[in-house]
Write an enzyme that holds these catalytic residues in place. Sequence first.
Site, PDB file in Angstrom:
ATOM      1  N   GLU A  36      18.279  15.078  34.865  1.00  0.00           N
ATOM      2  CA  GLU A  36      18.885  13.687  34.498  1.00  0.00           C
ATOM      3  C   GLU A  36      18.533  12.768  35.494  1.00  0.00           C
ATOM      4  O   GLU A  36      18.608  13.037  36.690  1.00  0.00           O
ATOM      5  CB  GLU A  36      20.110  13.826  34.020  1.00  0.00           C
ATOM      6  CG  GLU A  36      20.360  14.410  32.650  1.00  0.00           C
ATOM      7  CD  GLU A  36      21.842  15.108  32.492  1.00  0.00           C
ATOM      8  OE1 GLU A  36      22.133  15.172  31.274  1.00  0.00           O
ATOM      9  OE2 GLU A  36      22.474  15.090  33.486  1.00  0.00           O
ATOM     10  N   GLY A  92      21.445  18.426  41.944  1.00  0.00           N
ATOM     11  CA  GLY A  92      20.824  19.171  43.403  1.00  0.00           C
ATOM     12  C   GLY A  92      21.359  18.572  44.270  1.00  0.00           C
ATOM     13  O   GLY A  92      22.070  17.610  44.745  1.00  0.00           O
ATOM     14  N   CYS A 143      29.195  10.295  38.303  1.00  0.00           N
ATOM     15  CA  CYS A 143      29.169  11.468  39.336  1.00  0.00           C
ATOM     16  C   CYS A 143      29.800  12.667  39.078  1.00  0.00           C
ATOM     17  O   CYS A 143      30.822  12.593  38.592  1.00  0.00           O
ATOM     18  CB  CYS A 143      29.692  10.725  40.566  1.00  0.00           C
ATOM     19  SG  CYS A 143      28.775   9.304  41.485  1.00  0.00           S
TER      20      CYS A 143
HETATM   21 FE1  SF4 Z   1      25.289  20.108  43.762  1.00  0.00          FE
HETATM   22 FE2  SF4 Z   1      27.141  19.266  42.598  1.00  0.00          FE
HETATM   23 FE3  SF4 Z   1      27.958  19.732  44.918  1.00  0.00          FE
HETATM   24 FE4  SF4 Z   1      26.024  17.828  44.589  1.00  0.00          FE
HETATM   25  S1  SF4 Z   1      28.089  17.756  43.969  1.00  0.00           S
HETATM   26  S2  SF4 Z   1      25.841  19.383  46.033  1.00  0.00           S
HETATM   27  S3  SF4 Z   1      24.835  18.569  42.638  1.00  0.00           S
HETATM   28  S4  SF4 Z   1      27.320  21.145  43.249  1.00  0.00           S
END
Ligand code: SF4
Length: 348
Positions: free
Chosen positions: A92, A164, A338
């Site tokens: 996304e 990611g 977020c």
């Molecule tokens: Fe990965 Fe979500 Fe942590 Fe970002 S907040 S590092 S996308 S697990």
Amino acid sequence: MIFLNGQTSGELHAALASAGVSLRLARQLLRTAVRTGAWPAPGALSEVSPRLLERLRDVAAVPRLTRLERVESAEDGFVKYLFRGDGPETFEAVRIPLLHRPEDPKYVVCVSSQAGCALGCVFCATGRLGFRRDLAAWEMVEQVAQIQADSPHPVRGVVFMGMGEPLLNYDAVIRAARILSEPCGMAIAGKAISISTAGIVPGIRRFTAEKQPFRLVVSLTAADPVLRRRLMPVEAAHPTAELMAAVREYHAATGLRVTFAWILIAGVNTREDDARQLAALTRDLPITLDLIDVNDPTGRFQPPSRAELDAFRDALTAHVGMPVARRYSGGKDIHAACGMLAGRLPPA
Ligand code: SF4
């Protein structure tokens, strides 16, 4: 195969020079590929003969993402896009409107750098997916290019804060950021491109050593290593002490204020003690703190109430004394905020 929208103009020139491609032509090829998403039409580029263009087709291509969905928030105008690239995984991107200055309406695009994520932060929907794969540079550039093509106003900023951990896909992320910032790419200013990390220390050190012109954002979320490890398992591999050493090196090398992101979780990391510990950790280091409400679709974690937030801000002002911004994390109704990106659409 060489992807015209996945290499910097310098890389394209180096790869295609033996075929007769000058640096000037490489820039034209990159511009056309990124801005139109298509192979240059015969006669469209003054620099290239139709025969050379035809020969290049044997070694180069302009791959495209498939846009699977587009959902617009009725609440705040955030738009979430679901894409598929070179594989079955979906990922996304989010278009964030910055429309508060009517004379200069613009967007920031939040880009995914991986499908899924290996780091497993407990408050994040992407983390629950696990890691699927790294995205290629062209797949990141295309997220921005397709969203620009779909937008009435210019995209002026990019944040690598989607699905990611960008610094675990370092080469492709930096290559994508360079292409986005090249005048013949998307011409987005380097300082308007932010790369966010949950704290991958070798990546931060490399970012510093390479003097990257992009902004670094470090997601801290807790200053107490025990609490941080509970919320962000990456703490086990890259402890806070090492992270702060790398961040201090970054500041020493660049002179820049360090931006920390802090995901606000009611009753967990918003106490006076959290502010006090943060002050101790960042003593003598100029920082900016971005406060972001947690968005946990499971409901396990809740954002703080107004009163709790105000008390935490007061504590930060008293103990840390650095600029604190509350970043609006919109698109909650379309699961674009977020921590909510999970490579799928919200239930209808
Ligand atoms: Fe990965 Fe979500 Fe942590 Fe970002 S907040 S590092 S996308 S697990």
